[in-house]
Design an enzyme around this catalytic site. Structure first.
Site, PDB file in Angstrom:
ATOM      1  N   GLY A 184       0.183  -1.335  -0.006  1.00 59.09           N
ATOM      2  CA  GLY A 184      -0.019  -0.006   0.069  1.00 59.09           C
ATOM      3  C   GLY A 184       1.157   1.056  -0.178  1.00 59.09           C
ATOM      4  O   GLY A 184       1.275   1.409  -1.306  1.00 59.09           O
ATOM      5  N   SER A 227       4.453  -5.607  -4.604  1.00 59.06           N
ATOM      6  CA  SER A 227       4.301  -4.295  -3.977  1.00 59.06           C
ATOM      7  C   SER A 227       4.951  -3.763  -3.548  1.00 59.06           C
ATOM      8  O   SER A 227       6.219  -3.906  -2.808  1.00 59.06           O
ATOM      9  CB  SER A 227       2.696  -4.109  -4.483  1.00 59.06           C
ATOM     10  OG  SER A 227       2.649  -2.853  -4.902  1.00 59.06           O
ATOM     11  N   TYR A 228       3.958  -2.639  -2.304  1.00 54.90           N
ATOM     12  CA  TYR A 228       5.125  -1.804  -1.072  1.00 54.90           C
ATOM     13  C   TYR A 228       6.116  -3.088   0.051  1.00 54.90           C
ATOM     14  O   TYR A 228       6.488  -2.596   0.286  1.00 54.90           O
ATOM     15  CB  TYR A 228       3.981  -0.797  -0.690  1.00 54.90           C
ATOM     16  CG  TYR A 228       4.865   0.500   0.012  1.00 54.90           C
ATOM     17  CD1 TYR A 228       5.414   1.448  -0.491  1.00 54.90           C
ATOM     18  CD2 TYR A 228       5.095   0.070   1.562  1.00 54.90           C
ATOM     19  CE1 TYR A 228       6.409   1.809  -0.026  1.00 54.90           C
ATOM     20  CE2 TYR A 228       5.867   0.807   2.189  1.00 54.90           C
ATOM     21  CZ  TYR A 228       6.468   2.020   1.752  1.00 54.90           C
ATOM     22  OH  TYR A 228       7.098   3.023   2.672  1.00 54.90           O
ATOM     23  N   ASP A 258       2.933  -5.370 -15.932  1.00 52.15           N
ATOM     24  CA  ASP A 258       3.019  -4.119 -14.875  1.00 52.15           C
ATOM     25  C   ASP A 258       3.439  -3.148 -15.584  1.00 52.15           C
ATOM     26  O   ASP A 258       4.543  -2.772 -15.391  1.00 52.15           O
ATOM     27  CB  ASP A 258       3.311  -4.995 -13.369  1.00 52.15           C
ATOM     28  CG  ASP A 258       3.077  -3.566 -12.482  1.00 52.15           C
ATOM     29  OD1 ASP A 258       2.093  -2.955 -12.325  1.00 52.15           O
ATOM     30  OD2 ASP A 258       4.009  -3.718 -11.474  1.00 52.15           O
ATOM     31  N   HIS A 292       0.628  -6.854 -12.100  1.00 48.95           N
ATOM     32  CA  HIS A 292       1.366  -6.981 -10.874  1.00 48.95           C
ATOM     33  C   HIS A 292       1.152  -7.717  -9.960  1.00 48.95           C
ATOM     34  O   HIS A 292       1.938  -8.162  -9.317  1.00 48.95           O
ATOM     35  CB  HIS A 292       1.254  -4.835 -10.223  1.00 48.95           C
ATOM     36  CG  HIS A 292       1.816  -4.670  -9.550  1.00 48.95           C
ATOM     37  ND1 HIS A 292       2.347  -4.761  -9.257  1.00 48.95           N
ATOM     38  CD2 HIS A 292       0.581  -4.161  -7.904  1.00 48.95           C
ATOM     39  CE1 HIS A 292       2.566  -3.421  -7.880  1.00 48.95           C
ATOM     40  NE2 HIS A 292       1.770  -3.897  -7.468  1.00 48.95           N
TER      41      HIS A 292
END
Length: 477
Positions: free
Chosen positions: A97, A193-194, A398, A450
């Site tokens: 996030g 991701s994060y 992505d 992604h």
């Protein structure tokens, strides 16, 4: 943020909820009696999850307190391995996030055994769930994400990378008190991701704390998908990928190359740079940045407007809406399911009367994130020196954390190549390409966005299996 799979009736196995107590081997530190431990586990045992497919593995959900004084508690969902759970490793999965739910994404849309149906009510069996190969632990972190909470308002004002790593570390030790047989189990951390920052930071903290035998966690390695790694390289990869995939014009790309210094602390003070990058983001709003070649969700116009590209240029944070592939509206389905009274009651979140407002991503956390490390590459070096297994993979469609960003980041490590670039295969088809370095393995997934497991579920499970075994994926048909 971060999902529909074709289900097969072959895996629709009879439900056997083994409520009898299992013999528990307790580590020397934090000992609990077998009877007390079993009672703690059974309190979190999920037995009446609405519309759950029949399975023969147990799963648990509930809270683990990470700070008694402030009343901070993190929500987890733990799935035992489908077979032989006592013999298989433990894997913690984290989404990023910052502010997004690992239950809503990883567990519900990607690699968990139950996928929410299009009606937001039913659950379907995922034949490619990673708990086929490992015991899977999903955590909503930090507080404010999903069902996790704090009773101290000021905690929400101090959220950042370090805060998250420390709370997750505390969670693990307290979770092991509930499940002591896993304390010495081979342990891996995975995420996307994060969580490309969360995972190395947590691994680094575990490695440092393992100097104290009483705190030892048997960490073996980390697995990272389309990970944010180093802000400068991530930005450079994002704009180069947009240009190379015809999302922006030659002129826009030229302006960025000439005016943007992504290594500078004042990148956005250059108006030409800032405006050109804004143009990249403006073009990406027309499609799904997380999956360039799939449709966007148009089912709910208000929802779709809220799910446009969300970016904080000063910190390189971007809400990872992980949808695409088979169905771009999966976020809606998850929200519908986890806000049902009977679901929250089954997951031990509420009594079914006083509902918690569950959301797949918390924008207040995202916008208020107080501290983010610029690069985790120094942590990579430390973990490589410690001989931990490090595998990194990229879905190559992505646009948010594109394969170029990851290649730029890994290239800056200057690692020696041990096995050169080559295709890897699954079911006699090219799954992607792979290159092995001294201390690190990098692979691509051909045609994946992604959240790779959404697009390539079979390939992802096969790749995950190879990772756990420490063996290269097949390099021939």
């Amino acid at each position: 943020m971060n999902f529909i799979l074709k289900m097969t009736s072959l895996l629709n196995i009879t439900l056997v909820l083994l409520l009898s107590e299992r013999t528990i081997v307790v580590a020397s530190h934090g000992q609990l009696s077998s009877e007390k431990t079993s009672n703690i586990q059974n309190k979190d045992l999920v037995t009446n999850l609405p519309h759950q497919p029949n399975v023969d593995f147990r799963h648990y959900a509930g809270y683990v307190t990470v700070n008694e004084k402030n009343g901070r508690a993190l929500f987890y969902w733990f799935y035992e391995a489908w077979t032989l759970p006592d013999e298989k490793p433990l894997v913690l999965w984290l989404n990023g996030g910052p502010g997004c739910s690992s239950v809503g994404y990883g567990a519900t849309q990607e690699i968990g055994p139950f996928i929410v149906g299009t009606d937001g009510n039913s659950l379907q069996l995922n034949p490619y769930s990673w708990n086929i190969e490992a015991n899977m632990l999903f955590l909503e972190s930090p507080v404010g994400v999903g069902f996790s909470y704090s009773n101290t308002t000021s905690d929400y004002e101090n959220l950042g990378d370090d805060f998250t790593a420390k709370d997750t570390y505390a969670f693990l030790h307290n979770w092991f008190k509930k499940f002591p047989s896993y304390r010495t189990r081979a342990f891996y951390i995975a995420g996307e991701s994060y969580a490309g920052k969360y995972v190395p930071e947590l691994a680094g903290l575990i490695y440092e704390k393992n100097n104290d035998p009483s705190l030892f966690i048997n960490l073996k390695g980390i697995l990272l998908g389309n990970p944010e790694t180093s802000d400068a390289e991530d930005w450079k990869g994002l704009v180069d990928y947009a240009w190379s995939h015809a999302v922006v014009s030659d002129e826009t790309h030229k302006t960025i190359r000439e005016s943007c210094d992504f290594n500078s602390n004042n990148t956005w003070s250059n108006d030409n740079c800032s405006q050109a990058v804004d143009e990249v983001l403006r073009q990406y709003k027309e499609i799904d940045i997380y999956s360039l070649y799939t449709s966007v969700c148009n089912a709910n116009s208000a929802y779709s407007e809220n799910k446009q590209v969300v970016f904080n240029k000063s910190t390189s944070k971007m809400m990872p809406r992980i949808i695409g592939g088979y169905d771009p509206c999966l976020d809606d389905y998850a929200k519908g399911y986890y806000n049902k009274p009977e679901v929250q009651k089954a997951l031990h979140v509420s009594n079914g009367l006083q509902l918690k407002n569950w959301s797949i991503c918390n924008m207040d956390i995202f916008n208020g994130w107080s501290q983010s490390i610029d690069s985790v590459l120094p942590i990579y070096k430390k973990l490589i020196d410690a001989k931990l297994r490090i595998w990194v993979y990229s879905g190559d469609t992505d646009g948010r954390v594109p394969v170029l960003s990851t290649r730029y980041s890994l290239s800056s490590l200057g690692l020696s190549i041990t096995r050169s670039w080559r295709p890897w295969y699954n079911q006699k088809q090219v799954g992607g390409w792979i290159q092995e370095y001294e201390g690190l393995t990098f692979a691509t997934f051909r045609g994946a966005g992604h959240a790779v497991p959404i697009f390539k579920p079979s390939e992802s499970l096969a790749f995950f299996t190879s990772f756990l075994l420490g063996e290269s994926p097949p390099s021939q048909r």
